[in-house]
Design an enzyme around this catalytic site. Structure first.
Site, PDB file in Angstrom:
ATOM      1  N   ASP B  25       0.876  -1.168   0.000  1.00 32.96           N
ATOM      2  CA  ASP B  25       0.000   0.000   0.000  1.00 32.96           C
ATOM      3  C   ASP B  25       0.915   1.219   0.000  1.00 32.96           C
ATOM      4  O   ASP B  25       1.498   1.566   1.021  1.00 32.96           O
ATOM      5  CB  ASP B  25      -0.896  -0.044   1.252  1.00 32.96           C
ATOM      6  CG  ASP B  25      -1.752   1.211   1.401  1.00 32.96           C
ATOM      7  OD1 ASP B  25      -1.675   2.110   0.528  1.00 32.96           O
ATOM      8  OD2 ASP B  25      -2.500   1.288   2.403  1.00 32.96           O
ATOM      9  N   GLU B 184      -7.199   0.548  -4.747  1.00 30.97           N
ATOM     10  CA  GLU B 184      -7.243   0.445  -3.287  1.00 30.97           C
ATOM     11  C   GLU B 184      -8.577  -0.111  -2.746  1.00 30.97           C
ATOM     12  O   GLU B 184      -8.560  -1.002  -1.896  1.00 30.97           O
ATOM     13  CB  GLU B 184      -6.916   1.807  -2.664  1.00 30.97           C
ATOM     14  CG  GLU B 184      -5.432   2.143  -2.813  1.00 30.97           C
ATOM     15  CD  GLU B 184      -5.114   3.624  -2.649  1.00 30.97           C
ATOM     16  OE1 GLU B 184      -6.015   4.399  -2.274  1.00 30.97           O
ATOM     17  OE2 GLU B 184      -3.944   4.015  -2.891  1.00 30.97           O
ATOM     18  N   ASP B 206     -13.429   5.317   2.078  1.00 29.63           N
ATOM     19  CA  ASP B 206     -12.010   5.450   2.440  1.00 29.63           C
ATOM     20  C   ASP B 206     -11.679   6.909   2.744  1.00 29.63           C
ATOM     21  O   ASP B 206     -11.513   7.720   1.838  1.00 29.63           O
ATOM     22  CB  ASP B 206     -11.153   4.919   1.274  1.00 29.63           C
ATOM     23  CG  ASP B 206      -9.646   5.038   1.544  1.00 29.63           C
ATOM     24  OD1 ASP B 206      -9.257   5.640   2.571  1.00 29.63           O
ATOM     25  OD2 ASP B 206      -8.871   4.527   0.720  1.00 29.63           O
TER      26      ASP B 206
END
Lengths: 174, 625
Positions: B25, B184, B206
């Site tokens: 990430d 993501e 998010d």
């Protein structure tokens, strides 16, 4: 190579070349084939496998997109029948209806009337589903591809209206 | 059978050996690396047990490069050489960067992507990101005890072509083999194991430090589709800290603060926000310069009052995405929360109220993306033979070409499932026109000037014809990473001209090679060694795959002469591979090309057979139902 893709999108998904198709069956074939062909399956494979997977998987996506939506499916059938696009041909009844729709939407938008827009959106959904049934008759029963080309133009107009209403609702909400 | 022994000369991985793969990430404020170890995906910590690595790189005059916590501690004393949040500059030109005046860096306006002038010279954001990735790579190799076979790197769903290309370039520079760039939100959904048998619609909410991203995913029998994405690139958890900060200033009527005081008060504001997750009230205490003492009680109710407008702002993109996907709130069967800011209890309550259901919160919202990426990396590298997990992603922004009048003609509309290849025919404007120039753009606006310019190229050698007679087919191909290549071909005359462009924001292979070798004395030799290693890896992979394919399907799908031809090419390549010195690069490439050429038909027959099997399987199952 052509045997990999099938000679047309209907063949690719194992469907008869008709406007009325079983969408569940289309979904199922698409997912099943994509599960086998997607580049992810070949992420650790050779360059050749990667290229083939990219090509096949792209074809599956493009074919699925063409057959999934009524207007593109109708257009695809018209193209298969060897007809060119019908330009902007529409019926005169449609031209009248078109003006009425535009005025109603403009009025609701100008007065910021969300309920009116919602009601128009519902009415439009009914119209679209009625138009879809008409297309089915013209294409599957009458095989009249010239008339179908005109109906597709009209159908696309209603789809555009739907987007306009959504955009107007969007603007009012923010 | 002897052939099998030749093709696996020790170094090459045996087909069923567990390969080391990681998920990364690469975040704006923090980055993480995770891996699947004995069936469980977990974030790999550093020596001090910390999972998060601040996405900060510090360049010292001595040539030393610090990454992470050490780098972050230098931000205050040496801001110009401490690059924070480099993700915002990836694939961006100087005009794309917001608040450029408030940033402590010396930007250089270079074509394609900005560069940063530092004590270590002019650096591309790609090089800075590569330092973060290198750090994570070595952390992973140390804790897993071996070389990595590949990595999945996550990118925001809205990242455009230039930003994706830049991310992939950074990974290459860090010596990582990229299995896939993964959106993501999709990674977050994978982490929650949402590859359920029944059809479900999930949302991923998010709220990161500086950005808000919202995505809608549909999961059907292992197939993930991104139905819509939206967000607000100027809204994040940091804004909640600013709200507290401004409240303190207003309440105490503080005058303009020094930079140091501002930083201190903002840090305290963030801590207060975090404490309010578990407490109904907290004390804000800090000592500013010039003897100002701050001591204030902040209750949760006041905090909610201060920030509820911010929170409400997140629901506009949520509604927009639902509308884009043609869905109602009731259609959503689960909401995944990502990002540290989603720990706020009142945020969780608001999300629950909006969707009429409790959001999923049992995974750490900071780690969920890295964990999902690790699971996907493990599947892609081939460790999960039963793998029925398939991801179908979409492109976030429409791709098109410029037409007359500066308008953009969309060729691949946004939210199209990738990979995708779409074509559009164009024609000439003047009699006898022999060349045509194309301008490739990305974005939703009608005017080209309001879209992002990706590439310009020319097609020459069109045979002279009357205006409108030539037919030039422009094909856009977007691969599974969301990266674009464009081909233009004149078709009427049978004379073909092809051109393939790479977006101008991506780095050329020469630039990458230059970055890879810069600072190394024997650059030319090194470049050649790297090329040789890459060729060896590809050759081994091809040998492994071909042999397995021959065992599985060779007898069924090949004639005797085809069978012999392929084995003979396998011999050639295996022999060339065993020579192993730098001089055999050309020979290795030519033997690889040879085997590739002779197996092309075999590979397509195998895929064809797979398709036939998949389709007949479907018919049987339909009958069973």
């Amino acid at each position: 190579m052509s045997s990999l893709i099938g000679t047309n999108y209907f063949e690719m998904f194992g469907l008869a070349p008709k406007f009325t198709i079983d969408l569940t069956s289309l979904d199922y074939s698409y997912r099943r084939l994509q599960t086998e062909m997607h580049p992810d399956r070949y992420a650790a494979g050779t360059e050749m496998e990667k290229r083939l997977a990219l090509q096949l998987s792209s074809n599956l996506n493009d074919g699925y997109r063409a057959l999934k939506h009524p207007s593109s499916r109708a257009q695809y059938l018209i193209n298969l029948a060897g007809k060119k696009e019908a330009g902007n041909a529409v019926s005169s009844a449609f031209l009248m209806a078109q003006m009425e729709w535009r005025e109603a939407i403009e009025e609701a938008r100008a007065s910021k009337n969300m309920q009116a827009l919602d009601a128009l959106s519902r009415r439009l959904r009914h119209t679209i589903s009625a138009q879809e049934k008409l297309l089915a008759v013209v294409l599957d029963e009458q095989s009249d591809f010239d008339l179908a080309a005109q109906r597709v133009n009209e159908f696309r107009f209603y789809e555009k209206l739907q987007i306009e209403i959504d955009t107007a609702l969007d603007a009012l909400e923010n | 059978m002897a052939l099998l022994q030749i093709a696996e000369p020790g170094q090459s991985a045996a087909p069923h050996q567990h390969k080391l793969a990681v998920g990364i990430d690469l975040g704006t404020t923090h980055s993480l690396v995770a891996s699947v170890r004995s069936t469980v995906a977990e974030v790999l910590p550093d020596e001090s047990g910390r999972g998060l690595l601040p996405s900060v790189v510090h360049y010292a005059a001595s040539g030393e490069i610090d990454v992470g916590w050490e780098a972050r501690s230098k931000a205050a004393q040496d801001p110009r050489n401490t690059i924070v949040s480099v993700k915002r500059f990836m694939g961006r030109g100087i005009n794309d960067i917001k608040d450029i005046r408030n940033l402590p860096y010396q930007f250089i306006d270079t074509p394609g992507m900005v560069k940063l002038n530092t004590v270590a010279g002019q650096l591309s954001p790609v090089e800075v990101s590569a330092e973060i990735l290198k750090k994570l790579r070595s952390r992973a190799e140390q804790s897993l005890g071996g070389d990595l076979a590949g990595a999945v790197i996550t990118v925001p769903a809205y990242f455009d072509d230039a930003q994706r290309q830049a991310t992939k370039d950074a990974a290459r520079l860090a010596g990582l083999s990229v299995l896939r760039l993964l959106n993501e939100p999709t990674a977050a959904a994978i982490a929650y194991g949402l590859d359920n048998a029944s059809e479900r619609i999930y949302c991923v909410y998010d709220l990161g430090g500086g950005t808000f991203d919202f995505s809608i995913l549909r999961l059907t029998r292992g197939v993930f589709e991104v139905l819509a994405t939206s967000g607000d690139s100027a809204l994040g958890g940091d804004d909640f800290d600013y709200a507290i900060y401004h409240w303190v200033i207003d309440t105490l009527k503080l005058k303009a603060l020094t930079a140091e005081d501002t930083r201190q008060l903002l840090t305290e504001a963030r801590h207060a926000k975090e404490r309010l997750t578990d407490m109904v009230a907290t004390e804000i205490c800090c000592k500013l310069s010039q003897g100002v003492d701050i001591q204030l009680i902040l209750g949760r109710e006041v905090f909610i009052e201060l920030t509820k407008d911010l929170l409400n702002k997140t629901f506009s993109p949520v509604r927009r995405a639902l509308r884009d996907a043609g869905l109602q709130v009731e259609d959503v069967q689960g909401v995944v929360l990502v990002g540290g800011a989603t720990r706020m209890p009142y945020l969780q309550r608001s999300v629950a109220d909006f969707f009429f259901r409790e959001p999923l919160t049992n995974l750490d919202p900071d780690k969920v993306v890295a964990i999902g990426a690790a699971i996907q990396a493990n599947a892609l590298v081939g460790n999960r033979s039963d793998s029925d997990l398939l991801l179908l992603d979409v492109i976030p922004l429409s791709l098109g070409v410029e037409t007359m009048g500066g308008l953009s003609e969309k060729i691949i509309p946004r939210n199209s499932t990738i990979p995708s290849a779409m074509a559009q025919d164009f024609t000439t404007f003047k009699d006898g026109q022999t060349a045509m120039s194309f301008h490739v753009v990305q974005g939703e606006r009608e005017l080209v000037s309001e879209c992002r310019s990706l590439a310009q190229f020319e097609l020459r050698g069109i045979p002279p014809m009357v205006a409108g007679a030539a037919r030039i087919r422009v094909t856009f191909q977007v691969d599974a990473d969301g990266l674009l290549s464009v081909t233009a071909r004149e078709q009427t005359s049978g004379i073909e001209a092809n051109i393939v462009v790479k977006p101008s924001y991506g780095l050329s292979d020469t630039e990458i090679a230059g970055m890879l070798t810069s600072g190394i004395a024997n650059a030319e030799y090194d470049k050649r060694m790297r090329a040789l290693r890459e060729a060896q890896v590809e050759a081994r992979r091809l040998l492994d795959a071909t042999e397995i394919a021959m065992m599985e399907d060779g007898h069924e799908l090949l004639s005797k002469s085809e069978w012999d031809a392929i084995w003979s090419s396998i011999y050639d390549l295996a022999e060339t591979l065993l020579m192993g010195d730098a001089n055999s690069l050309e020979a290795l490439r030519s033997a690889t090309d040879g085997l590739n050429a002779v197996t092309t038909e075999f590979a397509s027959r195998r895929m064809d057979a797979t398709i036939q099997k998949a389709l007949s399987g479907q018919q049987i199952e339909n009958i069973a139902i």
